[in-house]
Write a protein that holds these residues in place. Structure first.
Motif, short mmCIF file in Angstrom:
data_model
loop_
_atom_site.label_atom_id
_atom_site.label_comp_id
_atom_site.label_asym_id
_atom_site.label_seq_id
_atom_site.Cartn_x
_atom_site.Cartn_y
_atom_site.Cartn_z
N SER A 41 0.82 -1.21 0.00
CA SER A 41 0.00 0.00 0.00
C SER A 41 0.85 1.26 0.00
O SER A 41 0.41 2.31 -0.46
CB SER A 41 -0.92 0.01 1.22
N TYR A 55 6.87 6.52 -6.76
CA TYR A 55 5.75 5.89 -6.08
C TYR A 55 5.77 6.23 -4.60
O TYR A 55 6.82 6.14 -3.95
CB TYR A 55 5.78 4.37 -6.24
N SER A 58 -0.14 3.45 -3.11
CA SER A 58 -0.61 2.65 -4.25
C SER A 58 -1.91 3.14 -4.87
O SER A 58 -2.22 2.76 -5.99
CB SER A 58 -0.73 1.17 -3.86
N ASN A 62 1.18 2.38 -8.70
CA ASN A 62 1.76 1.10 -8.29
C ASN A 62 2.46 0.51 -9.51
O ASN A 62 1.92 0.56 -10.62
CB ASN A 62 0.65 0.16 -7.79
N PRO A 246 -2.96 -4.25 -7.32
CA PRO A 246 -1.80 -4.88 -7.96
C PRO A 246 -2.06 -6.30 -8.44
O PRO A 246 -1.61 -6.68 -9.53
CB PRO A 246 -0.72 -4.83 -6.88
#
Length: 389
Positions: A41, A55, A58, A62, A246
């Motif tokens: 996360s 990044y 997320s 992601n 993801p």
């Protein structure tokens, strides 16, 4: 490099090559050939406000989702792609990014039931207005345009009647008044049709269907070649948060790798099914753009690689017989959705399109929709013969 004929054009990879490689370089840390599932996360920052690879959280981005987004953009011929938790989440995010209360949009008069429900039940109370128009009739589309029209919403082929719209013609109408053309390309998939090359501003997918291809993941996508739209979509994607996780991104990306070979098999089998249905005495009409008598056949032949794996047909004895046929099949599983490796059968009027019952978009009650899978064609034909006979 140059030769006697002048500069040598760079080689452009084919569709299947892009599906396997675009956005999917081996992992630079481990050399993993398959994009890893970054099931996290949040991401560590060494310095406040400075990320290691862009990044930080997320929902905002992601790496697994990025790979899917880059692959979808490459296959649709756009510069920017966005992956969502579902096709409807993609549609809703596009609407919120582009439209405002008081705006008007044009819908197909046989739009997908979920799209109609979103517009009619969610967006109208928010302040939007819409008109339903047969998009295959460009004169009718021109007549429906208003000063407040901001979007023409196109499906081609449509769900479930498989009508065809001229994407280039619709783009010309939309852009002539400053409106946008969004094309739901779910039925065709990027393999069979690339709307951006024909003038569309945004392409929409339920990646649950042919892109994922295995009936094991729900997702959606938007692709655009316009920088201004990409900026708006990126902001709303992050802010609204209906993003693909993801693992879902990884499953969808895995399906995307085999899209080209699957779509050819879907089309091969669908053509065999159409041949059977067109000659069967219990069938009153077959809806398939590959048939020369289909009103959109010439347009489909011009803008599609092949005609797809979706087939709809009507039976002579009405709804009761249609329901019996749906119950009798063995290989064609009775179920909603489409685009998986397995064949599905459904009754749109009581299943996927129940939300348009009683409206101008109501579908015929004797209609059956098939999602023709990639099983052995002879087995599928035998199953349909048994169900019809």
């Amino acid at each position: 490099m140059t030769d006697a004929a002048g500069p040598r054009a760079a080689h452009l990879p084919g569709f299947a090559t892009r599906a396997i490689h675009a956005g999917q370089e081996p992992d630079p840390l481990t050399g993993a050939v398959v994009v890893p599932i970054y099931q996290t996360s949040t991401f560590a920052q060494d310095v406040v406000g400075e990320t290691r690879a862009g990044y930080d959280y997320s929902r905002a981005g992601n790496p697994t989702r990025t790979a899917l987004e880059q692959a979808m953009a490459a296959l649709e011929g756009g510069r920017s792609g966005f992956a969502f938790a579902s096709g409807m989440a993609a549609a809703d995010t596009y609407i919120r990014a582009v439209l405002r209360p008081g705006d008007h949009l044009i819908l197909p008069d046989d739009a997908y039931g979920g799209t109609f429900r979103l517009i009619d039940k969610i967006c109208v109370p928010w302040g939007l207005t819409y008109s339903t128009v047969p998009l295959g009739d460009l004169d009718a589309v021109r007549a429906a345009m208003r000063p407040a029209t901001r979007v023409i919403w196109c499906e081609t082929p449509t769900n479930p009647l498989l009508n065809i719209a001229d994407i280039a013609g619709l783009a010309e109408i939309a852009h002539g008044t400053g409106a946008q053309l969004v094309v739901d390309n779910t039925f065709a998939s990027p393999y069979l049709q690339q709307p951006i090359s024909l003038g569309a501003d945004v392409v929409l997918h339920s990646t649950t269907k042919y892109v994922g291809g295995h009936s094991d993941v729900v997702g959606g996508a938007l692709v655009t070649d316009r920088a201004d739209l990409a900026e708006a979509l990126a902001f709303h994607n992050k802010s609204m948060g209906a993003v693909a996780g993801p693992f879902d991104s990884w499953l969808t990306l895995r399906g995307l790798k085999t899209l080209a070979v699957r779509m050819d098999r879907h089309c091969d089998n669908a053509e065999r099914v159409v041949e059977l249905l067109a000659g069967h005495p219990r069938v009153s009409r077959v809806y398939y753009p590959g048939l020369p008598g289909h009103p959109g056949h010439q347009v489909a032949a011009r803008q599609m690689r092949r005609f797809g794996g979706m087939v709809s047909f009507s039976v002579r004895d009405g709804q009761e017989e249609a329901l019996k046929v749906c119950r009798r099949t063995q290989l064609f599983t009775l179920g909603e959705s489409l685009g998986g490796v397995e064949s599905l059968i459904e009754h749109p009027g009581l299943m996927t399109h129940a939300s348009v019952a009683g409206s101008a978009l109501q579908v015929p009650d004797d209609l059956i929709r098939l999602s023709v899978g990639i099983e052995d064609a002879d087995d599928l034909l035998a199953d349909l013969r048994d169900a019809l006979d």
